[in-house]
Design an enzyme around this catalytic site. Structure first.
Site, PDB file in Angstrom:
ATOM      1  CG  ASN A 275      -0.853   8.048   7.687  1.00 63.28           C
ATOM      2  OD1 ASN A 275      -1.533   7.161   7.189  1.00 63.28           O
ATOM      3  ND2 ASN A 275       0.393   7.867   8.072  1.00 63.28           N
TER       4      ASN A 275
ATOM      5  CB  THR B 252      -0.979  -0.003   1.194  1.00 59.47           C
ATOM      6  OG1 THR B 252      -0.255  -0.201   2.386  1.00 59.47           O
ATOM      7  CG2 THR B 252      -2.028  -1.073   1.030  1.00 59.47           C
TER       8      THR B 252
ATOM      9  CB  THR C 296      -9.060  12.760  -0.378  1.00 59.87           C
ATOM     10  OG1 THR C 296      -8.014  13.050   0.554  1.00 59.87           O
ATOM     11  CG2 THR C 296     -10.378  12.776   0.325  1.00 59.87           C
TER      12      THR C 296
ATOM     13  CE  LYS D  97       0.431  -3.370   3.256  1.00 61.85           C
ATOM     14  NZ  LYS D  97      -0.378  -2.503   4.190  1.00 61.85           N
TER      15      LYS D  97
ATOM     16  CB  THR E  15      -0.876  -2.378   9.334  1.00 62.75           C
ATOM     17  OG1 THR E  15      -1.412  -1.640  10.304  1.00 62.75           O
ATOM     18  CG2 THR E  15      -1.789  -2.428   8.154  1.00 62.75           C
TER      19      THR E  15
ATOM     20  CD  GLU F 288       1.526   4.890   6.382  1.00 58.97           C
ATOM     21  OE1 GLU F 288       0.762   4.388   5.544  1.00 58.97           O
ATOM     22  OE2 GLU F 288       1.141   5.446   7.405  1.00 58.97           O
TER      23      GLU F 288
END
Lengths: 385, 385
Positions: B380, B143, B385, B165, B176, B255
């Site tokens: 994040n 992702t 969107t 992942k 996650t 991230e």
């Protein structure tokens, strides 16, 4: 000018000084005092000292410094905290044993006692009962706070006023904060302690900025008694209202924050369960960044509630987003009905409110926090240097 | 080219496709399969399905999509997960009941089944046993990951390979993440399950990116048995080594991360206590930002350890900082001996290691995480969107 916080309380005078990162506040007020303290195993020296001294219950003054937390400083730190109380005692001509001591700032650094001596001497000369005195005290305890925190709740018969600092290292079980509260209500120490514990549980303990619990958290409440006896229930409500106002200010001024987030959990089994879910949501970095980006990624709220450890039926919950004026449903009894465009408009303002109905009981709780921004990273990436 | 992960295992073939945010991986391998799953109360549809199907223990293939988590999607989501297994079953000519299903991506959105049908059909045609096939599979499940995660541990007699992942919503009690592990060892299902649970506890459960626990976490391990019986203790060690490699890759690719953080807690009462302290430190936003800013603000580490809930004597602990090559003491048996200039040099590289000796027992544990950067906020703040 009218006093907006502690100096509105009969018997309270204050002042403060802030020189670069180093500040010092001095508050003079005589009366029974209750305190709540950090639950971190690593407690700063002033916390250790206060946990002993609070047992006697009567304080005459409080001295608090910012810039150095006097935490993880061992025996020398403890002696320094005692010395701080002596310095305040000498300046005000009172028994040092009745002086409250608090510190906030960098951990693992010794206090600069000669600086504190000099600052305390200066501040003691200017101690007074004006709006500017209470503001100087509130400013003196600021670290990365961007504004001083004041609150005042007045009734016909008595008042509660307070100042506080917050900003980073703010988590469930007390924010990284100092809060000094005063009331002119005449109230016995046991009731004062119970009232402060309950108010703290429903206010400061429900503020999350970054999930870290400080070594230095303290909230003290002194009752000067000038207004005479009051109804205990009413006193609890007024104290809680005052603490909630300070708590919201702390949340809104979280490091780097651009938005205040309020999460209310409804229909929970009990208040503690409601608070646990509310804190899990408000503490989620993913929820915080989504609010910052005005991204109605409500799945993150459901996911955070789901990992809170509280049992509920995910397929029965309801979820709303609002801005204080309008309120939009996102999920109703497990059914997704999110209108993401409407939800997005609710995120444009300075305050974003989520309400979660767990459909598992009758109790509720509210928690406050703030969004997570690039500025938080910037502030905390270079704190000691 | 030599295979570097799952396709090095006899009996495993794979492929994948990634189109924008939507990816699909297909792995074919027959054998006993064990699984560990998210502990979030809100479980994605594929997790619910897998928790039922894993009981039978034999899988023939795995289908996994990225871009949509199929979480908080109710009965329709569950049926979609079943449909995914049927689609894979049709493509590979196997019983859909023996297909593992996993999803990752946005919560609260329904799967695009026709897209999955089309992608699965394409991927099934290209399924193979080359380095490029396993990489396509690893890329398909990404992702916000910036690189595919591979691991392969080989012994004289058997091997364990895996792809994974990670990236956001990574917290104690499973990152996650999706992880698909394969071994040619012949091992019974009970032993496989125990080995995977222990390896997960010491690897994936010790990775923290942001404190959020996903709705979709899953790790599956299939034993094809091609290499015959193996020593169980050796198998556990090899599987754990493989999982730790994937866990470190997930942490390093958190991230927005620029640095991998490793925290080892020594001399703890027991392994769980050590892991709890390590995770509290690695999960602290204040520690993470300090590492990002290369600021040796070690007081934050002590404070995070202190709020972990584990009992220890703060005045007896020792603390080191290192970069894998050099190691500098910051605290020795409660005594501050920090040379902040030296400590700062240890923070310059891609890996920052903290070691904490609790002086309260003989057990240890390690946790991995990453720094908190402006980029995390950016990623994040605008996810849906």
């Amino acid at each position: 000018m009218t006093c907006r916080s502690i100096c509105a309380i009969e018997g309270v005078s204050a002042s403060g000084i802030k020189e670069g990162k180093n500040g010092l506040a001095l508050i003079s007020a005589s009366g029974y005092t209750a305190g709540v303290f950090t639950q971190n195993l690593v407690k700063a020296a002033p916390i250790e000292l206060m946990q002993e001294r609070i047992k006697k219950g009567k304080f005459e003054a409080v001295i608090a410094n910012s810039g150095c937390a006097n935490a993880y400083t061992g025996k020398r730190g403890y002696n320094d905290a005692v010395r701080m109380s002596e310095i305040a005692g000498e300046s005000l001509g009172i028994d040092p044993y009745h002086v409250g001591v608090a510190s906030t700032g960098v951990i693992g650094k010794y206090l600069d006692i000669s600086l504190i001596e000099r600052q305390c001497c200066d501040v003691a000369k200017n101690i007074g009962r004006s709006e500017s005195s209470e503001t100087l005290a509130a400013q003196a305890i600021m670290t990365t706070d961007t504004f001083p925190k004041h609150a005042l709740v007045e009734t016909d018969t008595f008042s509660v006023g307070g100042i506080a600092k917050g900003s980073g290292m703010i988590a469930p079980n007390m924010a990284t904060m100092l809060a000094f509260l005063y009331t002119d209500a005449k109230i016995n120490q046991k009731q004062l302690k119970q009232a402060l514990s309950q108010a703290t549980r429903r206010s400061f303990n429900c503020v999350v900025v970054d999930g870290d619990t400080s070594t230095n958290d303290i909230a003290l409440c002194t009752a000067t008694g000038e207004a005479g006896h009051v109804n205990n229930t009413e006193f609890c409500t007024v104290l809680e209202t005052c603490c909630r106002s300070l708590a919201q200010q702390i949340a809104a001024d979280g490091e780097g924050a651009t938005k205040l987030i309020e999460v209310t959990v409804l229909s929970a089994m009990n208040e503690e369960a409601a608070a646990t879910v509310a804190r899990a949501v408000i503490g989620s970095s993913l929820v915080k960044t989504a609010v910052y980006g005005e991204d109605p990624n409500w799945g993150r709220i459901v996911a955070a509630a789901g990992r809170s450890g509280i049992e509920f039926d995910p397929n029965a919950i309801s979820l709303w987003i609002g801005d204080g004026t309008n309120r939009y449903p996102l999920v109703m009894s497990g059914e997704i009905i999110a209108d993401l465009a409407m939800a997005k408009t609710a995120m444009k303002g300075k305050k974003v409110i989520f309400e979660i109905d767990l459909a598992s009981g009758k109790e509720k709780a509210t928690a406050w926090g703030c969004d997570l921004t690039e500025r938080y990273v910037e502030i905390n990436g270079r704190y000691t240097t």
